[in-house]
Scaffold this active site. Sequence first.
Site, PDB file in Angstrom:
ATOM      1  N   SER A 144       0.838  -1.208   0.000  1.00 39.48           N
ATOM      2  CA  SER A 144       0.000   0.000   0.000  1.00 39.48           C
ATOM      3  C   SER A 144       0.870   1.253   0.000  1.00 39.48           C
ATOM      4  O   SER A 144       2.063   1.189   0.312  1.00 39.48           O
ATOM      5  CB  SER A 144      -0.862  -0.004   1.274  1.00 39.48           C
ATOM      6  OG  SER A 144      -1.367   1.280   1.571  1.00 39.48           O
ATOM      7  N   TYR A 157      -3.405   0.013  10.006  1.00 41.27           N
ATOM      8  CA  TYR A 157      -3.241  -0.375   8.603  1.00 41.27           C
ATOM      9  C   TYR A 157      -1.821  -0.064   8.131  1.00 41.27           C
ATOM     10  O   TYR A 157      -1.171  -0.903   7.497  1.00 41.27           O
ATOM     11  CB  TYR A 157      -4.264   0.376   7.766  1.00 41.27           C
ATOM     12  CG  TYR A 157      -4.331   0.038   6.305  1.00 41.27           C
ATOM     13  CD1 TYR A 157      -3.710   0.855   5.360  1.00 41.27           C
ATOM     14  CD2 TYR A 157      -5.033  -1.067   5.848  1.00 41.27           C
ATOM     15  CE1 TYR A 157      -3.790   0.565   4.002  1.00 41.27           C
ATOM     16  CE2 TYR A 157      -5.117  -1.360   4.494  1.00 41.27           C
ATOM     17  CZ  TYR A 157      -4.497  -0.539   3.582  1.00 41.27           C
ATOM     18  OH  TYR A 157      -4.570  -0.814   2.231  1.00 41.27           O
TER      19      TYR A 157
HETATM   20  P1  NAP Z   1     -11.968  -4.842  -0.424  1.00 42.05           P
HETATM   21  O1  NAP Z   1     -12.783  -4.354  -1.566  1.00 42.05           O
HETATM   22  O2  NAP Z   1     -12.322  -4.451   0.980  1.00 42.05           O
HETATM   23  O3  NAP Z   1     -11.873  -6.465  -0.501  1.00 42.05           O
HETATM   24  C1  NAP Z   1     -11.145  -7.111   0.499  1.00 42.05           C
HETATM   25  C2  NAP Z   1     -11.356  -8.597   0.317  1.00 42.05           C
HETATM   26  O4  NAP Z   1     -10.663  -9.298   1.357  1.00 42.05           O
HETATM   27  C3  NAP Z   1     -12.835  -8.990   0.422  1.00 42.05           C
HETATM   28  O5  NAP Z   1     -13.124 -10.005  -0.517  1.00 42.05           O
HETATM   29  C4  NAP Z   1     -12.922  -9.535   1.840  1.00 42.05           C
HETATM   30  O6  NAP Z   1     -13.923 -10.492   2.019  1.00 42.05           O
HETATM   31  C5  NAP Z   1     -11.575 -10.221   1.947  1.00 42.05           C
HETATM   32  N1  NAP Z   1     -11.220 -10.491   3.347  1.00 42.05           N
HETATM   33  C6  NAP Z   1     -11.152  -9.607   4.370  1.00 42.05           C
HETATM   34  N2  NAP Z   1     -10.802 -10.248   5.505  1.00 42.05           N
HETATM   35  C7  NAP Z   1     -10.651 -11.570   5.190  1.00 42.05           C
HETATM   36  C8  NAP Z   1     -10.305 -12.741   5.931  1.00 42.05           C
HETATM   37  N3  NAP Z   1     -10.054 -12.695   7.240  1.00 42.05           N
HETATM   38  N4  NAP Z   1     -10.260 -13.928   5.278  1.00 42.05           N
HETATM   39  C9  NAP Z   1     -10.546 -13.991   3.953  1.00 42.05           C
HETATM   40  N5  NAP Z   1     -10.880 -12.921   3.178  1.00 42.05           N
HETATM   41  C10 NAP Z   1     -10.921 -11.726   3.815  1.00 42.05           C
HETATM   42  O7  NAP Z   1     -10.461  -4.413  -0.624  1.00 42.05           O
HETATM   43  P2  NAP Z   1      -9.675  -3.971  -1.947  1.00 42.05           P
HETATM   44  O8  NAP Z   1      -9.760  -2.498  -2.108  1.00 42.05           O
HETATM   45  O9  NAP Z   1     -10.017  -4.880  -3.074  1.00 42.05           O
HETATM   46  O10 NAP Z   1      -8.181  -4.270  -1.438  1.00 42.05           O
HETATM   47  C11 NAP Z   1      -7.596  -5.541  -1.619  1.00 42.05           C
HETATM   48  C12 NAP Z   1      -6.191  -5.444  -1.047  1.00 42.05           C
HETATM   49  O11 NAP Z   1      -5.524  -4.305  -1.614  1.00 42.05           O
HETATM   50  C13 NAP Z   1      -6.171  -5.209   0.466  1.00 42.05           C
HETATM   51  O12 NAP Z   1      -5.062  -5.888   1.032  1.00 42.05           O
HETATM   52  C14 NAP Z   1      -5.959  -3.694   0.583  1.00 42.05           C
HETATM   53  O13 NAP Z   1      -5.344  -3.337   1.812  1.00 42.05           O
HETATM   54  C15 NAP Z   1      -5.052  -3.451  -0.576  1.00 42.05           C
HETATM   55  N6  NAP Z   1      -5.025  -2.089  -1.098  1.00 42.05           N
HETATM   56  C16 NAP Z   1      -6.177  -1.482  -1.506  1.00 42.05           C
HETATM   57  C17 NAP Z   1      -6.085  -0.194  -2.058  1.00 42.05           C
HETATM   58  C18 NAP Z   1      -7.286   0.559  -2.543  1.00 42.05           C
HETATM   59  O14 NAP Z   1      -7.141   1.780  -2.781  1.00 42.05           O
HETATM   60  N7  NAP Z   1      -8.428  -0.058  -2.702  1.00 42.05           N
HETATM   61  C19 NAP Z   1      -4.854   0.417  -2.193  1.00 42.05           C
HETATM   62  C20 NAP Z   1      -3.715  -0.241  -1.719  1.00 42.05           C
HETATM   63  C21 NAP Z   1      -3.822  -1.503  -1.192  1.00 42.05           C
HETATM   64  P3  NAP Z   1     -15.366 -10.051   2.609  1.00 42.05           P
HETATM   65  O15 NAP Z   1     -16.029  -9.218   1.563  1.00 42.05           O
HETATM   66  O16 NAP Z   1     -16.086 -11.352   2.854  1.00 42.05           O
HETATM   67  O17 NAP Z   1     -15.113  -9.285   3.883  1.00 42.05           O
HETATM   68  C1  GCO Z   2      -6.891   5.241   3.204  1.00 41.04           C
HETATM   69  C2  GCO Z   2      -7.013   4.336   2.024  1.00 41.04           C
HETATM   70  C3  GCO Z   2      -5.653   3.788   1.637  1.00 41.04           C
HETATM   71  C4  GCO Z   2      -5.785   2.832   0.501  1.00 41.04           C
HETATM   72  C5  GCO Z   2      -4.488   2.276   0.086  1.00 41.04           C
HETATM   73  C6  GCO Z   2      -3.536   3.316  -0.411  1.00 41.04           C
HETATM   74  O1  GCO Z   2      -7.829   5.284   4.013  1.00 41.04           O
HETATM   75  O2  GCO Z   2      -5.848   5.908   3.294  1.00 41.04           O
HETATM   76  O3  GCO Z   2      -7.922   3.291   2.269  1.00 41.04           O
HETATM   77  O4  GCO Z   2      -5.060   3.166   2.730  1.00 41.04           O
HETATM   78  O5  GCO Z   2      -6.608   1.750   0.835  1.00 41.04           O
HETATM   79  O6  GCO Z   2      -3.911   1.468   1.058  1.00 41.04           O
HETATM   80  O7  GCO Z   2      -2.415   2.640  -0.961  1.00 41.04           O
END
Ligand code: NAP
Ligand code: GCO
Length: 259
Positions: A144, A157
Amino acid sequence: MVNFSLEGKVALVTGASYGIGFAIASAYARAGATIVFNDLKQEMVDNGIASYAAQGIKAHGYVCDVTNENQVNEMVAKIEKEVGVIDILVNNAGIIKRIPMIEMTAAEFRQVIDVDLNAPFIVAKAVLPSMIKKGAGKIINICSMMSELGRETVSAYAAAKGGLKMLTRNIASEYGEYNIQCNGIGPGYIATPQTAPLRTPGHPFNSFIIAKTPAARWGTTEDLEGPAIFLASEASDFVNGHVLYVDGGILAYIGKQPQ
Ligand code: NAP
Ligand code: GCO
């Protein structure tokens, strides 16, 4: 010829019923991989399977809480029996809690660490023995911006994602000699359910992020597909312990001055 193909590979993407994990797994399928994913509830797994099928992808779904070591070990054993040895692991499952640190309980802090840091350790530990035996493997941890930067309300986080960057480097260090590459992808701000609360119309964070991003837009899950294929393919066999930031330039930029 550089090989970006994933033909014949089995890829496990955790938490991939939707969001970033779903996009990465779908891209892997289009690159030739057999897709395996998990989610917490059967309903979510079923929904995920239907979503993959709607794209013409036959995905294998399992119910598994990635924080539960017994469930993870059982799932990996089932996958190896029913689908095949896991060649590519993407530790994608994650949660965030946006709470000012002094208002966050220790239990809430631990819950985020459990999913975002302890679980990638548990799942990587479960798949590494077969990768070592096979003499090849790819582990990709979804890091992230918060692997590098802090901001208000995301102490747990950021601590988890900072730790995940170092876990990535340590897996690379400890298992590189077995032709296993462990790298990270550090998405910028991507439009998914996780960031939906920050993108509500008029939310100040919206304009803030656009000003902080040289690309002047939120990222999409599609923006992550090419980098994810690169790190899962033979094209990255000499890339190890690296976090590839896919952020539109956020980490390089001091930010646009207020007009
Ligand atoms: P999201 O839409 O919240 O999806 C997260 C997924 O993880 C969901 O399918 C959730 O399942 C699953 N999950 C959560 N806890 C779990 C557990 N204990 N066991 C199994 N599955 C679990 O998140 P996203 O935005 O796609 O992000 C995916 C990854 O990218 C995360 O690691 C996040 O930190 C990272 N990330 C996101 C962003 C962003 O801007 N979106 C940026 C940087 C990094 P449920 O729906 O059943 O809860
Ligand atoms: C926040 C956001 C970010 C993104 C992502 C950025 O609240 O700052 O959720 O943390 O999820 O991790 O890389």
